[in-house]
Design an enzyme around this catalytic site. Sequence first.
Site, PDB file in Angstrom:
ATOM      1  NE  ARG A  40      20.191  16.178  -3.967  1.00 13.04           N
ATOM      2  CZ  ARG A  40      20.508  14.935  -3.586  1.00 13.04           C
ATOM      3  NH1 ARG A  40      21.774  14.588  -3.417  1.00 13.04           N
ATOM      4  NH2 ARG A  40      19.554  14.044  -3.382  1.00 13.04           N
ATOM      5  N   GLY A 108      26.290   6.002  -6.748  1.00 11.12           N
ATOM      6  CA  GLY A 108      24.855   6.000  -7.027  1.00 11.12           C
ATOM      7  C   GLY A 108      24.361   7.350  -7.482  1.00 11.12           C
ATOM      8  CG  ASP A 325      23.658   7.040   3.475  1.00 11.10           C
ATOM      9  OD1 ASP A 325      23.115   6.007   3.040  1.00 11.10           O
ATOM     10  OD2 ASP A 325      24.059   7.955   2.729  1.00 11.10           O
ATOM     11  CE  LYS A 422      29.941   4.469  -3.314  1.00 16.59           C
ATOM     12  NZ  LYS A 422      28.863   5.404  -3.024  1.00 16.59           N
TER      13      LYS A 422
HETATM   14  O1  LIG Z   1      20.430  11.508  -3.063  1.00 13.89           O
HETATM   15  C1  LIG Z   1      21.457  11.305  -2.396  1.00 13.89           C
HETATM   16  O2  LIG Z   1      22.422  12.092  -2.401  1.00 13.89           O
HETATM   17  C2  LIG Z   1      21.524  10.091  -1.566  1.00 13.89           C
HETATM   18  C3  LIG Z   1      20.378   9.422  -1.228  1.00 13.89           C
HETATM   19  C4  LIG Z   1      20.395   8.204  -0.403  1.00 13.89           C
HETATM   20  O3  LIG Z   1      20.202   7.101  -1.248  1.00 13.89           O
HETATM   21  P1  LIG Z   1      18.762   6.392  -1.482  1.00 13.89           P
HETATM   22  O4  LIG Z   1      17.821   7.411  -1.987  1.00 13.89           O
HETATM   23  O5  LIG Z   1      19.121   5.342  -2.490  1.00 13.89           O
HETATM   24  O6  LIG Z   1      18.333   5.829  -0.156  1.00 13.89           O
HETATM   25  C5  LIG Z   1      21.699   8.014   0.342  1.00 13.89           C
HETATM   26  O7  LIG Z   1      21.777   6.706   0.851  1.00 13.89           O
HETATM   27  C6  LIG Z   1      22.888   8.263  -0.551  1.00 13.89           C
HETATM   28  O8  LIG Z   1      24.101   8.117   0.145  1.00 13.89           O
HETATM   29  C7  LIG Z   1      22.855   9.667  -1.096  1.00 13.89           C
HETATM   30  C1  LIG Z   2      24.435   4.732  -0.485  1.00  9.96           C
HETATM   31  C2  LIG Z   2      25.508   5.509  -0.632  1.00  9.96           C
HETATM   32  O1  LIG Z   2      25.977   5.981  -1.798  1.00  9.96           O
HETATM   33  P1  LIG Z   2      25.405   6.072  -3.274  1.00  9.96           P
HETATM   34  O2  LIG Z   2      25.378   7.537  -3.604  1.00  9.96           O
HETATM   35  O3  LIG Z   2      26.382   5.318  -4.123  1.00  9.96           O
HETATM   36  O4  LIG Z   2      24.029   5.473  -3.306  1.00  9.96           O
HETATM   37  C3  LIG Z   2      26.276   5.947   0.546  1.00  9.96           C
HETATM   38  O5  LIG Z   2      27.115   6.863   0.402  1.00  9.96           O
HETATM   39  O6  LIG Z   2      26.101   5.391   1.639  1.00  9.96           O
END
Ligand SMILES: O=C(O)C1=C[C@@H](OP(=O)(O)O)[C@@H](O)[C@H](O)C1
Ligand SMILES: C=C(OP(=O)(O)O)C(=O)O
Length: 436
Positions: A40, A108, A325, A422
Amino acid sequence: MTLLADDSTGGPVQRCSMIPFAHPPDAEVVVPGSKSITNRALVVAALAAGRSRLDGVLFADDTEAMLGALATLGVPLEVDRSARSVTVGGLDGAVPAGPLELDVRLSGTTARFLAPLLALGEGPYLLDAAPAFRRRPMAPVFDALRQLGVQVHETGAPGHLPARLRGPGTDTGALEVPADVSSQFLSGLLLSAPARPDGLRVRVPGALVSRPYVTMTTAVMRAFGARVEADDDDTFTVAPGGYRGTTYRIEPDASAASYVLAAAAITGGRVRVPGLGRGSLQGDVGFAQVLARMGATVDLADEHVEVQGTGRLQGVDVDLSDLSDTAQTLAAVAVFASSPTRVRGIGFIRHKETDRVRAVVTELRRLGIDAVEEDDGFLVRPGTPRPGAVHTYEDHRMAMSFALLGLRVPGVEILDPGCVAKTFPDYFTVLESLRR
Ligand SMILES: O=C(O)C1=C[C@@H](OP(=O)(O)O)[C@@H](O)[C@H](O)C1
Ligand SMILES: C=C(OP(=O)(O)O)C(=O)O
């Protein structure tokens, strides 16, 4: 813990044999910076007017993906890995035109935060990912960007990366984004919104999973001078005006902390993690309270969290939709409790690095533990894991969680341990540092 060479090719290390602790740990453990806050802060610093200095930065595959993408966009970055800091020269909202190709790897947050940032520029941008991420959903982001006037063309499967984007998307109007599968779709739209000429108003229809991550998003935005409001029906209003560069400290990663705290709980040891506490921006700090409900002694203070195992753990029935998580960490702890544990509210984790509900149950059963898949979670009955090689499905949290079992019982092997890169590249070294 021993690292064995790949037994089929003699090539890179592909499995890690865990050796149980002979003595309970008694340690203070420094965990790396928060992945979520790092990614972020990088986005908002890149959009800001003026320079920012970020301290406590995580250097791991997910944040390298973001750093790499920002470098491709021409964002001036001075990276000091030993000091764990990055200085970012902000673009003041001016995202350069393409053609450019950006790779989010397995991340993600990078995928879902970058797409709305690219919508500020002309493009064309080709946004792509590692094959395992191409399976993860992007449709809600693409639909939202289309509502803003961005041309989104998936070059593979609809609703997935890779995709070609052409903007800028300057349309206004009431935007809706579903967040019942991932909160990241909403967070990404919010993060780039202050750089839009009219800001943004966005509503979440239906459920909002992982809500603490959205609160984290608005907190980081405000720290860089943005104005963002949320009302009771999950409508978010972001004022235009951009961000101001600043100096910003990133907390240690609370999800990473869950593993070492769980290690204390299951071995009857003590682990303290400094720099994380009650006021954390991360919902996952609440995992310590779940351990407390199970019978561990927990001190969640202003500047640290400490867990002391008591040798007695009872099962819990818990909704982890705010801190999903940690579901796999809890599954590992649940094995050593005196009664069953039910985890609820986490059906959406079937869309993470792998189907985590299925993966947890499959791998617990492989080790002889009675576990049951449920629609929105799983049930774990305590037992003694038998020796076996745990499959990790390119999911760092499968590797980190199941390694904990091997701290208590012999013969647990973790396949593809390198997947921890990761978010926590030094994980096995840190775990080993707990050995006395
Ligand atoms: O916004 C973030 O930094 C995250 C939100 C979560 O995902 P979801 O919103 O898909 O549950 C979490 O599982 C991921 O590791 C990080
Ligand atoms: C869901 C996860 O990661 P992402 O940011 O790829 O969604 C995670 O770190 O468990």
